[in-house]
Design an enzyme around this catalytic site. Structure first.
Site, PDB file in Angstrom:
ATOM      1  CG  ASP A   1      -1.667   1.239   1.619  1.00 51.12           C
ATOM      2  OD1 ASP A   1      -2.370   1.375   0.201  1.00 51.12           O
ATOM      3  OD2 ASP A   1      -2.142   1.443   2.483  1.00 51.12           O
TER       4      ASP A   1
ATOM      5  CD  GLU B   1      -5.091   1.079  -3.172  1.00 50.28           C
ATOM      6  OE1 GLU B   1      -5.461  -0.272  -1.614  1.00 50.28           O
ATOM      7  OE2 GLU B   1      -4.123   1.733  -1.891  1.00 50.28           O
TER       8      GLU B   1
ATOM      9  CG  ASP C   1      -1.830   3.275   6.005  1.00 52.40           C
ATOM     10  OD1 ASP C   1      -2.378   3.245   5.222  1.00 52.40           O
ATOM     11  OD2 ASP C   1      -0.978   3.915   6.601  1.00 52.40           O
TER      12      ASP C   1
END
Length: 156
Positions: free
Chosen positions: A7, A67, A140
């Site tokens: 992430d 991502e 996260d």
């Protein structure tokens, strides 16, 4: 196959390692890489790079899943996130890992069944889907687990 889910962020980057042995997914590890906003950006990027490199060396992933990001209304924030993604992708390339990118809505839909799920819903679902994740409390870190999970589920 071992997937490193990422992430991406400059301030608090989440990472997770999820393996697939035959038909079963297994959570191996996850964490957060935090940088100090008062440090110069090149030092923050170097810290992210060196810390993530230690994860790659320890777990030897075959693939990285990251991502995709959207363009924020704040162009400075978007640019800094782009720097972080560039540092991460450079590291992935240096270790010759396959890489896949996933849109946030795809990750949310894969993990929760709903593409607009909230952070707490993602956290709840990863704890149900992957044994060993019950101690995760940071969103996260949870997102990174969800990204790695999505990569395995999408069979890429």
């Amino acid at each position: 196959m071992i997937v490193l889910g990422i992430d991406p962020a400059l301030g608090s980057l989440g990472w997770a390692v999820v393996a697939k042995d035959t038909a079963k997914l297994k959570y191996l590890a996850s964490g957060i890489i935090k940088t100090n906003s008062k440090d110069e950006i090149h030092n923050r990027l170097a810290f992210i790079n060196s810390t993530l490199e230690k994860v790659i060396l320890e777990y030897q992933p075959n693939m990285a899943a990251i991502e995709e990001t959207f363009v924020n209304t704040n162009s400075v924030t978007s640019l800094k996130l782009g720097y972080a993604r560039g540092a991460i992708m450079s590291l992935i390339g240096r270790y010759n890992l396959d890489m896949r990118e996933f849109k946030p809505n795809m990750v949310k839909k894969t993990v929760t069944g709903y593409g607009h799920a909230e952070k707490d819903q993602i956290l709840h679902m990863i704890k149900l889907l992957l044994p060993g994740t019950s101690a995760i409390t940071n969103s996260d870190e949870a997102d990174a687990v969800a990204i790695a999970y999505t990569c395995h589920v999408m069979r890429v």
